[in-house]
Design a protein around this motif. Structure first.
Motif, mmCIF file in Angstrom:
data_model
loop_
_atom_site.group_PDB
_atom_site.id
_atom_site.type_symbol
_atom_site.label_atom_id
_atom_site.label_comp_id
_atom_site.label_asym_id
_atom_site.label_seq_id
_atom_site.Cartn_x
_atom_site.Cartn_y
_atom_site.Cartn_z
ATOM 1 N N ARG A 132 0.804 -1.224 0.000
ATOM 2 C CA ARG A 132 0.000 0.000 0.000
ATOM 3 C C ARG A 132 0.836 1.274 0.000
ATOM 4 N N VAL A 133 2.144 1.149 0.225
ATOM 5 C CA VAL A 133 3.026 2.316 0.264
ATOM 6 C C VAL A 133 2.956 3.085 -1.046
ATOM 7 N N LYS A 134 2.993 2.374 -2.164
ATOM 8 C CA LYS A 134 2.950 3.038 -3.479
ATOM 9 C C LYS A 134 1.664 3.835 -3.662
ATOM 10 N N CYS A 135 0.593 3.341 -3.092
ATOM 11 C CA CYS A 135 -0.688 4.050 -3.169
ATOM 12 C C CYS A 135 -0.610 5.366 -2.403
ATOM 13 N N ALA A 136 -0.045 5.316 -1.206
ATOM 14 C CA ALA A 136 0.024 6.499 -0.346
ATOM 15 C C ALA A 136 0.928 7.578 -0.908
ATOM 16 N N VAL A 137 1.997 7.183 -1.585
ATOM 17 C CA VAL A 137 2.970 8.183 -2.056
ATOM 18 C C VAL A 137 2.690 8.702 -3.465
ATOM 19 N N LEU A 138 1.737 8.141 -4.167
ATOM 20 C CA LEU A 138 1.510 8.525 -5.566
ATOM 21 C C LEU A 138 1.314 10.029 -5.747
ATOM 22 N N GLY A 139 0.411 10.625 -5.021
ATOM 23 C CA GLY A 139 0.164 12.063 -5.160
ATOM 24 C C GLY A 139 1.373 12.895 -4.780
ATOM 25 N N TRP A 140 2.040 12.508 -3.706
ATOM 26 C CA TRP A 140 3.211 13.239 -3.214
ATOM 27 C C TRP A 140 4.359 13.180 -4.218
ATOM 28 N N ARG A 141 4.600 11.992 -4.783
ATOM 29 C CA ARG A 141 5.681 11.854 -5.776
ATOM 30 C C ARG A 141 5.336 12.622 -7.041
ATOM 31 N N THR A 142 4.071 12.601 -7.429
ATOM 32 C CA THR A 142 3.644 13.332 -8.621
ATOM 33 C C THR A 142 3.848 14.831 -8.403
ATOM 34 N N MET A 143 3.459 15.337 -7.234
ATOM 35 C CA MET A 143 3.647 16.751 -6.916
ATOM 36 C C MET A 143 5.129 17.111 -6.907
ATOM 37 N N LYS A 144 5.944 16.282 -6.309
ATOM 38 C CA LYS A 144 7.388 16.531 -6.244
ATOM 39 C C LYS A 144 7.976 16.604 -7.647
ATOM 40 N N ASP A 145 7.644 15.635 -8.484
ATOM 41 C CA ASP A 145 8.142 15.638 -9.856
ATOM 42 C C ASP A 145 7.654 16.869 -10.615
ATOM 43 N N MET A 146 6.401 17.214 -10.403
ATOM 44 C CA MET A 146 5.803 18.365 -11.069
ATOM 45 C C MET A 146 6.545 19.644 -10.720
ATOM 46 N N LEU A 147 6.785 19.871 -9.444
ATOM 47 C CA LEU A 147 7.430 21.107 -9.013
ATOM 48 C C LEU A 147 8.907 21.144 -9.381
ATOM 49 N N GLU A 148 9.581 20.017 -9.277
ATOM 50 C CA GLU A 148 11.009 19.984 -9.602
ATOM 51 C C GLU A 148 11.266 20.139 -11.090
ATOM 52 N N LYS A 149 10.363 19.616 -11.919
ATOM 53 C CA LYS A 149 10.564 19.653 -13.376
ATOM 54 C C LYS A 149 9.695 20.691 -14.058
ATOM 55 N N ASN A 150 8.888 21.423 -13.268
ATOM 56 C CA ASN A 150 8.050 22.504 -13.778
ATOM 57 C C ASN A 150 7.168 22.065 -14.944
ATOM 58 N N HIS A 151 6.469 20.943 -14.756
ATOM 59 C CA HIS A 151 5.591 20.436 -15.807
ATOM 60 C C HIS A 151 4.424 21.393 -16.038
ATOM 61 N N THR A 152 4.196 21.697 -17.282
ATOM 62 C CA THR A 152 3.069 22.553 -17.631
ATOM 63 C C THR A 152 1.968 21.715 -18.264
ATOM 64 N N GLU A 153 0.843 22.334 -18.517
ATOM 65 C CA GLU A 153 -0.336 21.641 -19.055
ATOM 66 C C GLU A 153 0.050 20.694 -20.183
ATOM 67 N N GLY A 154 -0.410 19.461 -20.086
ATOM 68 C CA GLY A 154 -0.240 18.499 -21.171
ATOM 69 C C GLY A 154 1.063 17.754 -21.163
#
Length: 156
Positions: free
Chosen positions: A125-147
């Motif tokens: 279940r660890v992967k389930c709990a961290v999914l949103g957090w890892r996605t947010m971290k990747d998003m902010l570190e790599k500055n992902h924009t729409e699409g």
């Protein structure tokens, strides 16, 4: 009410009545997070102002109760915070889940997300709990924009 029951109630409330599920109009950053081992799939959107403050956020998608509740709790924690603080909280959450951070006074900074600390005893279940957090971290570190972007979080 014992602590375990309270934690279960918090998890159920965020899963059944998420505050942040939906679409953020004019999102600054968007990223899909996928956990192929169980099928969790979220689209995380954040709106960030010119000062680097996360002013709004939402998620959409499907997944188990833990993945859905965890991302909702995460958004409670990071909306209104600078990007740097959101990244610090993500690091604290990961450390808590991995058992690297056990100091309750530090874990309390995660507010209701601290209720997920015992997930570390359920490796599947660890992967389930961290999914949103890892996605947010990747998003902010790599500055992902729409699409842009798709992250699979099989590794912890």
């Amino acid at each position: 009410m014992d602590l375990k029951a309270l934690y279960q109630e918090i998890l159920n409330e965020h899963n059944l009545h998420p505050t942040h599920k939906g679409i953020t109009e004019n999102a600054t950053l968007t990223l899909q997070g996928v956990n192929p081992s169980c099928g969790d799939n979220i689209y995380l959107q954040l709106k960030i102002d010119d000062n680097g403050i996360i002013t709004d956020g939402s998620f959409n998608g499907s997944g188990c109760a833990i993945s859905q509740a965890s991302v909702d709790m995460m958004l409670d924690d990071i909306i209104g915070q600078p990007k740097e603080e959101a990244l610090r909280l993500a690091g604290l959450f990961m450390d808590m889940i991995q058992g690297k951070e056990t100091d309750d006074s530090k874990i309390e900074e995660l507010d209701e997300a601290a209720s997920l600390k015992n997930i570390r005893t359920m490796p599947a279940r660890v992967k389930c709990a961290v999914l949103g957090w890892r996605t947010m971290k990747d998003m902010l570190e790599k500055n992902h924009t729409e699409g842009e972007g798709r992250q699979s979080h099989c590794d912890l």
